[in-house]
Design an enzyme around this catalytic site. Structure first.
Site, PDB file in Angstrom:
ATOM      1  CB  SER A 160      -0.926   0.012   1.217  1.00 56.04           C
ATOM      2  OG  SER A 160      -0.180  -0.047   2.420  1.00 56.04           O
TER       3      SER A 160
ATOM      4  CE  LYS B 184      10.826   2.881  -1.754  1.00 57.86           C
ATOM      5  NZ  LYS B 184      11.085   2.831  -3.210  1.00 57.86           N
TER       6      LYS B 184
ATOM      7  CE  LYS C  56       5.820   2.485  -1.032  1.00 63.93           C
ATOM      8  NZ  LYS C  56       6.153   2.848  -2.418  1.00 63.93           N
TER       9      LYS C  56
ATOM     10  CG  ASP D 200       7.836   6.006  -2.859  1.00 70.33           C
ATOM     11  OD1 ASP D 200       7.426   6.948  -3.559  1.00 70.33           O
ATOM     12  OD2 ASP D 200       7.811   4.817  -3.240  1.00 70.33           O
TER      13      ASP D 200
ATOM     14  CG  ASN E 129       4.111   5.564  -3.981  1.00 72.49           C
ATOM     15  OD1 ASN E 129       4.529   5.384  -2.827  1.00 72.49           O
ATOM     16  ND2 ASN E 129       4.425   4.762  -4.976  1.00 72.49           N
TER      17      ASN E 129
ATOM     18  CD  GLU F 294      10.793   5.887  -4.810  1.00 76.29           C
ATOM     19  OE1 GLU F 294      10.147   5.031  -5.437  1.00 76.29           O
ATOM     20  OE2 GLU F 294      11.618   5.582  -3.910  1.00 76.29           O
TER      21      GLU F 294
ATOM     22  CD  GLU G 119       6.590   3.070  -8.389  1.00 75.22           C
ATOM     23  OE1 GLU G 119       5.556   2.413  -8.174  1.00 75.22           O
ATOM     24  OE2 GLU G 119       7.214   3.683  -7.483  1.00 75.22           O
TER      25      GLU G 119
ATOM     26  CG  ASP H 100      10.356  -1.528 -12.830  1.00 72.77           C
ATOM     27  OD1 ASP H 100      10.696  -2.551 -13.441  1.00 72.77           O
ATOM     28  OD2 ASP H 100       9.608  -1.551 -11.830  1.00 72.77           O
TER      29      ASP H 100
ATOM     30  CG  HIS I  21       9.720   0.667  -9.026  1.00 73.19           C
ATOM     31  ND1 HIS I  21       8.911  -0.144  -9.808  1.00 73.19           N
ATOM     32  CD2 HIS I  21       9.071   0.832  -7.855  1.00 73.19           C
ATOM     33  CE1 HIS I  21       7.819  -0.435  -9.133  1.00 73.19           C
ATOM     34  NE2 HIS I  21       7.886   0.136  -7.944  1.00 73.19           N
TER      35      HIS I  21
ATOM     36  N   GLY J 170       9.409  -3.608  -9.970  1.00 69.72           N
ATOM     37  CA  GLY J 170       8.117  -4.247 -10.186  1.00 69.72           C
ATOM     38  C   GLY J 170       8.256  -5.738 -10.409  1.00 69.72           C
TER      39      GLY J 170
END
Length: 408
Positions: free
Chosen positions: A20, A212, A214, A243, A245, A269, A296, A319, A346, A348
């Site tokens: 999340s 890291k 979030k 990060d 996002n 980030e 990302e 990525d 990144h 994925g």
């Protein structure tokens, strides 16, 4: 030659709260998988990463691209793969749906990555070794440099690699020692403070020296509190990244990033919209010397070129399962090398593919071996899961790119 293809829609639900972030609250980690089967029975596996819905659309587009490779020999295909990539990415009807971004570009990544996996398996070597052993000309033959020739010509790309040929052995020790990782799972957005604290302690016990968190909460004080918890537990010697996002508008980012500076993040980030190069320029100037990391959600080499030209990215997180695959990843890495900007992907792919690519970046291109993101949630689904010991990726030795998923 490639005699058959399989396209698979694979989706994996995560444990509560895992994965999340401020934008993606309930992700379903998913792969649009391409399998290219040659007439000797070897299967090359590649995939692109999504968060669930729409994965079937990527699969449909991947089938369109993969069908065009049937009947082709993988060695001949990879000898001039840059031209093949250019032709596929500019197919007139699919190009309208991009160009070079979104569903169609993710699909091309899946097929491209399957080609590289099949190539390495046919030669019986891990992907990292195949790439490192190729000559500069052979590497550049696999790349499509269109639209970036103003910054990276074919001759310049070859020269960047040629310049590092003689010193590759000096950097090859990393094959034995392993590539450092960082823990990105300590502070998923939905985790409460105590779980963040406990995860930090666990990461340190497991040997990680970077982690890291979030951020991007509706209440900035939550981000400040949580980031200080991580810094308190980790201490001053551990690198802590934040990060967002893409959650913040520029005014929001300018305000909260100033407040977050006091806990000394190694980077911040994706602070705002990934298409807004000028906003990142403004923010980078304002919060210096704290650096921005991004990539990302940067879809292709052209936008990466713009970020490098704008001099606002401290770290590039390209990525290979989000851009057009291994080929475009290497292209972006070469541009970053020219600009002196570190590449910290990144993942994925959960690190399965990128553990090969960062070794190539370091040994063949001379990029600094900083660290590679580690996300553990899908390890049980891979035939050859990435191995991390004492916070370090152990070099894979099996042939290919270690991207095969178990049949479940």
């Amino acid at each position: 030659m490639i005699s058959a293809i399989n396209i698979k829609d694979r989706r994996f639900k995560l444990d509560s709260g895992a994965g999340s972030d401020a934008i993606h609250r309930d992700p379903v980690y998913s792969y649009a998988v391409t399998e290219l089967i040659d007439d000797s029975g070897i299967t090359g596996t590649g995939f692109a990463f999504t968060l669930g819905e729409g994965n079937d659309l990527v699969c449909k587009a991947a089938a369109f691209y993969a069908e065009q490779l049937k009947g082709k020999d993988i060695e001949e295909l990879m000898h001039h793969f840059g031209k093949v990539f250019n032709q596929l990415s500019n197919e007139q009807q699919f190009r309208w749906l991009g160009p070079h971004k979104g569903v169609v570009h993710l699909a091309l990544a899946s097929v491209t990555n399957a080609c590289y996996d099949l190539w390495a398996k046919k030669r019986g070597v891990p992907l990292w070794k195949l790439l490192i052993d190729l000559s500069p000309e052979q590497i550049v033959n696999t790349l499509d440099l269109s639209y970036i020739e103003d910054e990276l010509t074919r001759a310049e790309a070859i020269q960047l690699l040629q310049d590092k040929q003689g010193s590759k052995s000096e950097r090859s020790g990393i094959i034995e020692s392993g590539y450092p990782g960082y823990d990105t799972s300590i502070g998923w957005f939905s985790y409460d403070d105590e779980k963040v604290r406990a995860n930090c302690k666990k990461a340190i016990e497991e040997g990680f020296t970077a982690m890291k968190l979030k951020v991007g909460s509706a209440d900035p004080q939550r981000d400040i509190r949580r980031s200080n918890i991580v810094r308190e537990v980790a201490g001053s010697d551990v690198k802590v990244m934040l990060d967002a996002n893409q959650q913040w508008t520029l005014p929001q980012a300018l305000s909260i990033c100033k407040e977050l500076q006091s806990m000394q993040p190694y980077w911040i980030e994706e602070p705002t919209h990934p298409d807004d190069v000028l906003a990142h320029m403004t923010l980078a100037d304002t919060i210096a010397p704290i650096k921005l990391a991004l990539g990302e959600h940067v879809p292709n080499k052209v936008i990466f070129k713009n970020y490098l030209q704008a001099d606002c990215a401290g770290f590039i997180q390209v990525d290979a399962v989000r851009v057009g695959g291994v080929s475009e990843f290497i292209t972006v890495s070469l541009m970053c090398k020219k600009y002196g900007i570190p590449v910290v992907p990144h993942v994925g792919d959960m690190g399965q593919l990128h553990q090969h690519l960062v070794l190539f970046n370091h040994i063949a291109m001379g990029h600094e071996a900083l660290f590679l993101e580690h996300i553990p949630h899908l390890q049980k689904h891979f035939v050859h899961p990435a191995v991390i010991k004492n916070g370090v990726y152990q070099t894979p030795q099996v042939a290919g790119s270690t991207c095969e998923l178990k049949n479940q």
